[in-house]
Design a protein around this motif. Structure first.
Motif, PDB file in Angstrom:
ATOM      1  N   THR A  95       0.836  -1.209   0.000  1.00 49.29           N
ATOM      2  CA  THR A  95       0.000   0.000   0.000  1.00 49.29           C
ATOM      3  C   THR A  95       0.868   1.255   0.000  1.00 49.29           C
ATOM      4  O   THR A  95       0.620   2.199  -0.754  1.00 49.29           O
ATOM      5  N   ASN A  96       1.900   1.259   0.842  1.00 49.19           N
ATOM      6  CA  ASN A  96       2.814   2.413   0.870  1.00 49.19           C
ATOM      7  C   ASN A  96       3.479   2.612  -0.474  1.00 49.19           C
ATOM      8  O   ASN A  96       3.584   3.738  -0.966  1.00 49.19           O
ATOM      9  N   ALA A  97       3.940   1.508  -1.062  1.00 49.60           N
ATOM     10  CA  ALA A  97       4.645   1.605  -2.336  1.00 49.60           C
ATOM     11  C   ALA A  97       3.712   2.180  -3.397  1.00 49.60           C
ATOM     12  O   ALA A  97       4.091   3.067  -4.162  1.00 49.60           O
ATOM     13  N   ARG A  98       2.469   1.701  -3.399  1.00 56.18           N
ATOM     14  CA  ARG A  98       1.517   2.184  -4.403  1.00 56.18           C
ATOM     15  C   ARG A  98       1.186   3.644  -4.200  1.00 56.18           C
ATOM     16  O   ARG A  98       1.127   4.418  -5.150  1.00 56.18           O
ATOM     17  N   SER A  99       0.980   4.024  -2.953  1.00 53.67           N
ATOM     18  CA  SER A  99       0.514   5.397  -2.749  1.00 53.67           C
ATOM     19  C   SER A  99       1.642   6.401  -2.982  1.00 53.67           C
ATOM     20  O   SER A  99       1.392   7.555  -3.271  1.00 53.67           O
ATOM     21  N   SER A 100       2.906   5.931  -2.907  1.00 54.91           N
ATOM     22  CA  SER A 100       4.008   6.870  -3.141  1.00 54.91           C
ATOM     23  C   SER A 100       4.397   6.932  -4.618  1.00 54.91           C
ATOM     24  O   SER A 100       5.300   7.678  -4.981  1.00 54.91           O
ATOM     25  N   ALA A 101       3.719   6.168  -5.477  1.00 57.64           N
ATOM     26  CA  ALA A 101       4.182   6.051  -6.863  1.00 57.64           C
ATOM     27  C   ALA A 101       3.265   6.718  -7.882  1.00 57.64           C
ATOM     28  O   ALA A 101       3.407   6.502  -9.083  1.00 57.64           O
ATOM     29  N   GLY A 102       2.337   7.537  -7.421  1.00 55.86           N
ATOM     30  CA  GLY A 102       1.343   8.128  -8.323  1.00 55.86           C
ATOM     31  C   GLY A 102       1.943   8.887  -9.504  1.00 55.86           C
ATOM     32  O   GLY A 102       1.564   8.650 -10.661  1.00 55.86           O
ATOM     33  N   THR A 103       2.885   9.757  -9.222  1.00 61.51           N
ATOM     34  CA  THR A 103       3.492  10.572 -10.294  1.00 61.51           C
ATOM     35  C   THR A 103       4.191   9.688 -11.318  1.00 61.51           C
ATOM     36  O   THR A 103       4.042   9.866 -12.531  1.00 61.51           O
ATOM     37  N   GLU A 104       4.983   8.721 -10.822  1.00 52.13           N
ATOM     38  CA  GLU A 104       5.732   7.836 -11.718  1.00 52.13           C
ATOM     39  C   GLU A 104       4.776   6.968 -12.543  1.00 52.13           C
ATOM     40  O   GLU A 104       5.037   6.697 -13.706  1.00 52.13           O
ATOM     41  N   PHE A 105       3.676   6.553 -11.938  1.00 51.35           N
ATOM     42  CA  PHE A 105       2.711   5.745 -12.674  1.00 51.35           C
ATOM     43  C   PHE A 105       2.104   6.518 -13.829  1.00 51.35           C
ATOM     44  O   PHE A 105       1.932   5.980 -14.920  1.00 51.35           O
ATOM     45  N   ARG A 106       1.784   7.763 -13.579  1.00 49.69           N
ATOM     46  CA  ARG A 106       1.211   8.566 -14.661  1.00 49.69           C
ATOM     47  C   ARG A 106       2.229   8.738 -15.788  1.00 49.69           C
ATOM     48  O   ARG A 106       1.900   8.625 -16.967  1.00 49.69           O
ATOM     49  N   ALA A 107       3.491   8.981 -15.424  1.00 48.64           N
ATOM     50  CA  ALA A 107       4.544   9.144 -16.437  1.00 48.64           C
ATOM     51  C   ALA A 107       4.746   7.843 -17.211  1.00 48.64           C
ATOM     52  O   ALA A 107       4.936   7.848 -18.433  1.00 48.64           O
ATOM     53  N   LEU A 108       4.694   6.723 -16.492  1.00 54.35           N
ATOM     54  CA  LEU A 108       4.848   5.411 -17.119  1.00 54.35           C
ATOM     55  C   LEU A 108       3.700   5.161 -18.095  1.00 54.35           C
ATOM     56  O   LEU A 108       3.910   4.662 -19.205  1.00 54.35           O
ATOM     57  N   GLY A 109       2.507   5.526 -17.681  1.00 56.77           N
ATOM     58  CA  GLY A 109       1.319   5.318 -18.510  1.00 56.77           C
ATOM     59  C   GLY A 109       1.457   5.947 -19.892  1.00 56.77           C
ATOM     60  O   GLY A 109       0.984   5.408 -20.890  1.00 56.77           O
ATOM     61  N   LYS A 110       2.164   7.082 -19.942  1.00 58.13           N
ATOM     62  CA  LYS A 110       2.333   7.781 -21.225  1.00 58.13           C
ATOM     63  C   LYS A 110       3.276   7.035 -22.172  1.00 58.13           C
ATOM     64  O   LYS A 110       3.285   7.304 -23.369  1.00 58.13           O
ATOM     65  N   LEU A 111       4.104   6.144 -21.637  1.00 57.24           N
ATOM     66  CA  LEU A 111       5.080   5.436 -22.467  1.00 57.24           C
ATOM     67  C   LEU A 111       4.576   4.074 -22.948  1.00 57.24           C
ATOM     68  O   LEU A 111       5.230   3.398 -23.731  1.00 57.24           O
ATOM     69  N   ILE A 112       3.426   3.668 -22.445  1.00 54.45           N
ATOM     70  CA  ILE A 112       2.928   2.317 -22.704  1.00 54.45           C
ATOM     71  C   ILE A 112       1.992   2.294 -23.905  1.00 54.45           C
ATOM     72  O   ILE A 112       1.158   3.179 -24.060  1.00 54.45           O
ATOM     73  N   ARG A 113       2.147   1.272 -24.700  1.00 53.32           N
ATOM     74  CA  ARG A 113       1.245   1.090 -25.835  1.00 53.32           C
ATOM     75  C   ARG A 113      -0.084   0.544 -25.313  1.00 53.32           C
ATOM     76  O   ARG A 113      -0.115  -0.368 -24.503  1.00 53.32           O
ATOM     77  N   ARG A 114      -1.173   1.108 -25.823  1.00 54.23           N
ATOM     78  CA  ARG A 114      -2.509   0.666 -25.384  1.00 54.23           C
ATOM     79  C   ARG A 114      -2.929  -0.609 -26.096  1.00 54.23           C
ATOM     80  O   ARG A 114      -2.404  -0.936 -27.141  1.00 54.23           O
ATOM     81  N   GLY A 115      -3.924  -1.254 -25.547  1.00 54.05           N
ATOM     82  CA  GLY A 115      -4.497  -2.463 -26.153  1.00 54.05           C
ATOM     83  C   GLY A 115      -3.563  -3.643 -25.946  1.00 54.05           C
ATOM     84  O   GLY A 115      -2.698  -3.590 -25.094  1.00 54.05           O
ATOM     85  N   LYS A 116      -3.776  -4.689 -26.670  1.00 56.51           N
ATOM     86  CA  LYS A 116      -2.917  -5.878 -26.569  1.00 56.51           C
ATOM     87  C   LYS A 116      -1.551  -5.491 -27.094  1.00 56.51           C
ATOM     88  O   LYS A 116      -0.707  -6.057 -27.476  1.00 56.51           O
TER      89      LYS A 116
END
Lengths: 116, 116
Positions: A95-116
């Motif tokens: 839970t701690n790890a997840r809640s401290s990673a919000g900014t990085e997750f959003r940045a990561l999301g931009k680099l990921i290809r959508r769909g399969k």
């Protein structure tokens, strides 16, 4: 990225590991009251569930799961206070790890290809 | 528990995963300048390293690694800015997770059996 999901694995000093699979197994034993019930809930073979329980117990100074072998009920199992503590600590770290990673997750999301 | 170690795995919305193995591979490619050098450094087969690179590249909207096939030098590889960003974000998430888990790690250490 609503479905991006972080899980953690702990490599212990004694060479063993605790990760999402073992923790889910302990929780399923808590929920179902038996190793066979937990195995069914997780769609895992009974044998595999037993081996994982043995591995968890060998890792700890006190067992996390105690099982009645056989018996009229087919053998129940329960998670000990030490086992409950492991689950609780693992979920807290996660839970701690997840809640401290919000900014990085959003940045990561931009680099990921959508769909399969 | 000086050697207890936390690593993280990210399950992406598109079904792929990023974990310590893939990140170490990207870092080894940065360090060695080739996939074969990275494979040697990580004691992994060249084929396995290639497949992992393909998996990483397929996950992202831009490739993380670009490779020259063949050529006189045997083919170098380099990590792109998108690849560098993935490594950086992963390491940040990991560092945050570790630094927020001190109390839980100490509690966990008390439950673990020492030695093999």
């Amino acid at each position: 990225m609503p479905d991006t999901h972080l899980s953690i694995r702990i490599d212990l000093a004694n060479g063993n590991r605790i990760g999402p699979g073992k923790i889910a197994l302990l929780e399923a034993i808590q929920a179902t009251g038996s190793i066979s019930g937990a195995a069914r809930a997780l769609e895992m073979s009974y044998r595999r569930a037993w081996l994982l329980v043995e591995e968890i117990n060998n890792t700890l100074s006190e067992p996390a799961v105690t099982a009645e072998m056989g018996g009229r009920s087919g053998g129940g199992a329960s998670v000990t206070p030490a086992g409950e503590k492991i689950v609780d600590l693992y979920r807290k770290i996660e839970t701690n790890a997840r809640s401290s990673a919000g900014t990085e997750f959003r940045a990561l999301g931009k680099l990921i290809r959508r769909g399969k």
